[in-house]
Scaffold this motif. Sequence first.
Motif, PDB file in Angstrom:
ATOM      1  N   GLY A 205       0.808  -1.218   0.000  1.00  0.00           N
ATOM      2  CA  GLY A 205       0.000   0.000   0.000  1.00  0.00           C
ATOM      3  C   GLY A 205       0.839   1.265   0.000  1.00  0.00           C
ATOM      4  O   GLY A 205       0.464   2.264  -0.622  1.00  0.00           O
ATOM      5  N   ASP A 206       1.974   1.220   0.687  1.00  0.00           N
ATOM      6  CA  ASP A 206       2.869   2.384   0.701  1.00  0.00           C
ATOM      7  C   ASP A 206       3.511   2.607  -0.662  1.00  0.00           C
ATOM      8  O   ASP A 206       3.656   3.747  -1.116  1.00  0.00           O
ATOM      9  N   ILE A 207       3.898   1.505  -1.305  1.00  0.00           N
ATOM     10  CA  ILE A 207       4.463   1.617  -2.654  1.00  0.00           C
ATOM     11  C   ILE A 207       3.410   2.194  -3.596  1.00  0.00           C
ATOM     12  O   ILE A 207       3.691   3.102  -4.381  1.00  0.00           O
ATOM     13  N   ALA A 208       2.187   1.687  -3.504  1.00  0.00           N
ATOM     14  CA  ALA A 208       1.101   2.158  -4.366  1.00  0.00           C
ATOM     15  C   ALA A 208       0.865   3.650  -4.194  1.00  0.00           C
ATOM     16  O   ALA A 208       0.735   4.387  -5.176  1.00  0.00           O
ATOM     17  N   LYS A 209       0.808   4.079  -2.954  1.00  0.00           N
ATOM     18  CA  LYS A 209       0.574   5.497  -2.676  1.00  0.00           C
ATOM     19  C   LYS A 209       1.707   6.351  -3.241  1.00  0.00           C
ATOM     20  O   LYS A 209       1.464   7.403  -3.833  1.00  0.00           O
ATOM     21  N   ARG A 210       2.908   5.876  -3.065  1.00  0.00           N
ATOM     22  CA  ARG A 210       4.087   6.624  -3.504  1.00  0.00           C
ATOM     23  C   ARG A 210       4.118   6.811  -5.014  1.00  0.00           C
ATOM     24  O   ARG A 210       4.511   7.854  -5.511  1.00  0.00           O
ATOM     25  N   VAL A 211       3.715   5.776  -5.761  1.00  0.00           N
ATOM     26  CA  VAL A 211       3.807   5.853  -7.214  1.00  0.00           C
ATOM     27  C   VAL A 211       2.481   6.178  -7.892  1.00  0.00           C
ATOM     28  O   VAL A 211       2.425   6.309  -9.111  1.00  0.00           O
ATOM     29  N   GLY A 212       1.412   6.293  -7.105  1.00  0.00           N
ATOM     30  CA  GLY A 212       0.135   6.733  -7.650  1.00  0.00           C
ATOM     31  C   GLY A 212      -0.644   5.680  -8.407  1.00  0.00           C
ATOM     32  O   GLY A 212      -1.282   5.986  -9.414  1.00  0.00           O
ATOM     33  N   VAL A 213      -0.583   4.442  -7.934  1.00  0.00           N
ATOM     34  CA  VAL A 213      -1.385   3.371  -8.529  1.00  0.00           C
ATOM     35  C   VAL A 213      -2.169   2.680  -7.414  1.00  0.00           C
ATOM     36  O   VAL A 213      -1.987   2.980  -6.240  1.00  0.00           O
ATOM     37  N   THR A 214      -3.004   1.735  -7.780  1.00  0.00           N
ATOM     38  CA  THR A 214      -3.801   1.038  -6.774  1.00  0.00           C
ATOM     39  C   THR A 214      -2.959  -0.016  -6.045  1.00  0.00           C
ATOM     40  O   THR A 214      -2.004  -0.559  -6.609  1.00  0.00           O
ATOM     41  N   ALA A 215      -3.349  -0.296  -4.826  1.00  0.00           N
ATOM     42  CA  ALA A 215      -2.675  -1.339  -4.048  1.00  0.00           C
ATOM     43  C   ALA A 215      -2.831  -2.692  -4.734  1.00  0.00           C
ATOM     44  O   ALA A 215      -1.915  -3.525  -4.724  1.00  0.00           O
ATOM     45  N   ALA A 216      -3.983  -2.920  -5.368  1.00  0.00           N
ATOM     46  CA  ALA A 216      -4.216  -4.181  -6.083  1.00  0.00           C
ATOM     47  C   ALA A 216      -3.204  -4.361  -7.213  1.00  0.00           C
ATOM     48  O   ALA A 216      -2.714  -5.473  -7.449  1.00  0.00           O
ATOM     49  N   SER A 217      -2.894  -3.273  -7.892  1.00  0.00           N
ATOM     50  CA  SER A 217      -1.913  -3.327  -8.978  1.00  0.00           C
ATOM     51  C   SER A 217      -0.540  -3.724  -8.435  1.00  0.00           C
ATOM     52  O   SER A 217       0.151  -4.572  -9.005  1.00  0.00           O
ATOM     53  N   ILE A 218      -0.153  -3.104  -7.332  1.00  0.00           N
ATOM     54  CA  ILE A 218       1.144  -3.416  -6.722  1.00  0.00           C
ATOM     55  C   ILE A 218       1.156  -4.857  -6.226  1.00  0.00           C
ATOM     56  O   ILE A 218       2.143  -5.583  -6.414  1.00  0.00           O
ATOM     57  N   THR A 219       0.064  -5.299  -5.634  1.00  0.00           N
ATOM     58  CA  THR A 219      -0.021  -6.676  -5.138  1.00  0.00           C
ATOM     59  C   THR A 219       0.179  -7.668  -6.281  1.00  0.00           C
ATOM     60  O   THR A 219       0.884  -8.671  -6.131  1.00  0.00           O
ATOM     61  N   LYS A 220      -0.410  -7.377  -7.445  1.00  0.00           N
ATOM     62  CA  LYS A 220      -0.240  -8.244  -8.617  1.00  0.00           C
ATOM     63  C   LYS A 220       1.231  -8.283  -9.043  1.00  0.00           C
ATOM     64  O   LYS A 220       1.784  -9.350  -9.311  1.00  0.00           O
ATOM     65  N   HIS A 221       1.864  -7.106  -9.082  1.00  0.00           N
ATOM     66  CA  HIS A 221       3.277  -7.049  -9.466  1.00  0.00           C
ATOM     67  C   HIS A 221       4.150  -7.788  -8.447  1.00  0.00           C
ATOM     68  O   HIS A 221       5.096  -8.481  -8.830  1.00  0.00           O
ATOM     69  N   VAL A 222       3.829  -7.636  -7.167  1.00  0.00           N
ATOM     70  CA  VAL A 222       4.606  -8.324  -6.125  1.00  0.00           C
ATOM     71  C   VAL A 222       4.493  -9.833  -6.301  1.00  0.00           C
ATOM     72  O   VAL A 222       5.484 -10.556  -6.193  1.00  0.00           O
ATOM     73  N   LYS A 223       3.278 -10.312  -6.594  1.00  0.00           N
ATOM     74  CA  LYS A 223       3.108 -11.756  -6.798  1.00  0.00           C
ATOM     75  C   LYS A 223       3.968 -12.243  -7.953  1.00  0.00           C
ATOM     76  O   LYS A 223       4.673 -13.251  -7.847  1.00  0.00           O
ATOM     77  N   ASN A 224       3.936 -11.512  -9.063  1.00  0.00           N
ATOM     78  CA  ASN A 224       4.733 -11.908 -10.231  1.00  0.00           C
ATOM     79  C   ASN A 224       6.232 -11.820  -9.952  1.00  0.00           C
ATOM     80  O   ASN A 224       6.993 -12.696 -10.366  1.00  0.00           O
ATOM     81  N   LEU A 225       6.659 -10.772  -9.253  1.00  0.00           N
ATOM     82  CA  LEU A 225       8.076 -10.640  -8.905  1.00  0.00           C
ATOM     83  C   LEU A 225       8.513 -11.728  -7.929  1.00  0.00           C
ATOM     84  O   LEU A 225       9.654 -12.196  -7.978  1.00  0.00           O
ATOM     85  N   THR A 226       7.597 -12.146  -7.054  1.00  0.00           N
ATOM     86  CA  THR A 226       7.880 -13.257  -6.136  1.00  0.00           C
ATOM     87  C   THR A 226       8.060 -14.538  -6.932  1.00  0.00           C
ATOM     88  O   THR A 226       9.009 -15.296  -6.710  1.00  0.00           O
ATOM     89  N   ASP A 227       7.158 -14.770  -7.882  1.00  0.00           N
ATOM     90  CA  ASP A 227       7.250 -15.962  -8.733  1.00  0.00           C
ATOM     91  C   ASP A 227       8.566 -15.997  -9.503  1.00  0.00           C
ATOM     92  O   ASP A 227       9.111 -17.077  -9.765  1.00  0.00           O
ATOM     93  N   GLU A 228       9.074 -14.819  -9.883  1.00  0.00           N
ATOM     94  CA  GLU A 228      10.323 -14.726 -10.637  1.00  0.00           C
ATOM     95  C   GLU A 228      11.564 -14.730  -9.726  1.00  0.00           C
ATOM     96  O   GLU A 228      12.691 -14.733 -10.216  1.00  0.00           O
ATOM     97  N   GLY A 229      11.342 -14.672  -8.405  1.00  0.00           N
ATOM     98  CA  GLY A 229      12.458 -14.746  -7.461  1.00  0.00           C
ATOM     99  C   GLY A 229      13.134 -13.427  -7.135  1.00  0.00           C
ATOM    100  O   GLY A 229      14.197 -13.405  -6.516  1.00  0.00           O
ATOM    101  N   PHE A 230      12.514 -12.293  -7.520  1.00  0.00           N
ATOM    102  CA  PHE A 230      13.108 -10.983  -7.250  1.00  0.00           C
ATOM    103  C   PHE A 230      12.780 -10.460  -5.849  1.00  0.00           C
ATOM    104  O   PHE A 230      13.548  -9.692  -5.276  1.00  0.00           O
ATOM    105  N   VAL A 231      11.609 -10.825  -5.332  1.00  0.00           N
ATOM    106  CA  VAL A 231      11.169 -10.334  -4.025  1.00  0.00           C
ATOM    107  C   VAL A 231      10.523 -11.460  -3.227  1.00  0.00           C
ATOM    108  O   VAL A 231      10.178 -12.518  -3.772  1.00  0.00           O
ATOM    109  N   THR A 232      10.337 -11.190  -1.958  1.00  0.00           N
ATOM    110  CA  THR A 232       9.590 -12.075  -1.088  1.00  0.00           C
ATOM    111  C   THR A 232       8.721 -11.199  -0.193  1.00  0.00           C
ATOM    112  O   THR A 232       9.054 -10.026   0.040  1.00  0.00           O
TER     113      THR A 232
END
Length: 136
Positions: free
Chosen positions: A42-69
């Motif tokens: 939610g903090d990332i979303a607020k900072r960049v001006g997108v929805t939290a749902a959008s960031i959550t989707k990106h986090v899931k994909n980045l997790t799947d790719e091994g970039f984040v946890t």
Amino acid sequence: MLMQFARINRIEGERILKTFGIRGGQEVVMGSLWEADGQRPGDIAKRVGVTAASITKHVKNLTDEGFVTAAPDEEDRRVSRVFLTGKGRDVRQAVAREISKMEQTLTEPLKPMDRERFVAMLAVLVDENRKRLGER
């Protein structure tokens, strides 16, 4: 003209990121975490001006790719915090190098003195507009 230049910059930047396995939209998460690891979506979303749902989707994909946890927030277990993995930290320098080369290429038509002034003017515009928008 600024919009056209920004579009060219975005297209070239996405092309570079794709070579590292980072897809469009995910760069905002990675960039934010490279500045400050362990943020809430939610903090990332607020900072960049997108929805939290959008960031959550990106986090899931980045997790799947091994970039984040993601891990539960120690203070509020209802939310999570996103952390870079070794892979996510390791790719930062290579991405920065390629982005720097891209910026050099995009500004190459300018004379060296004009390029320095252009970069300085952009820095002023970024700083002032971040202040205006309440960003850091």
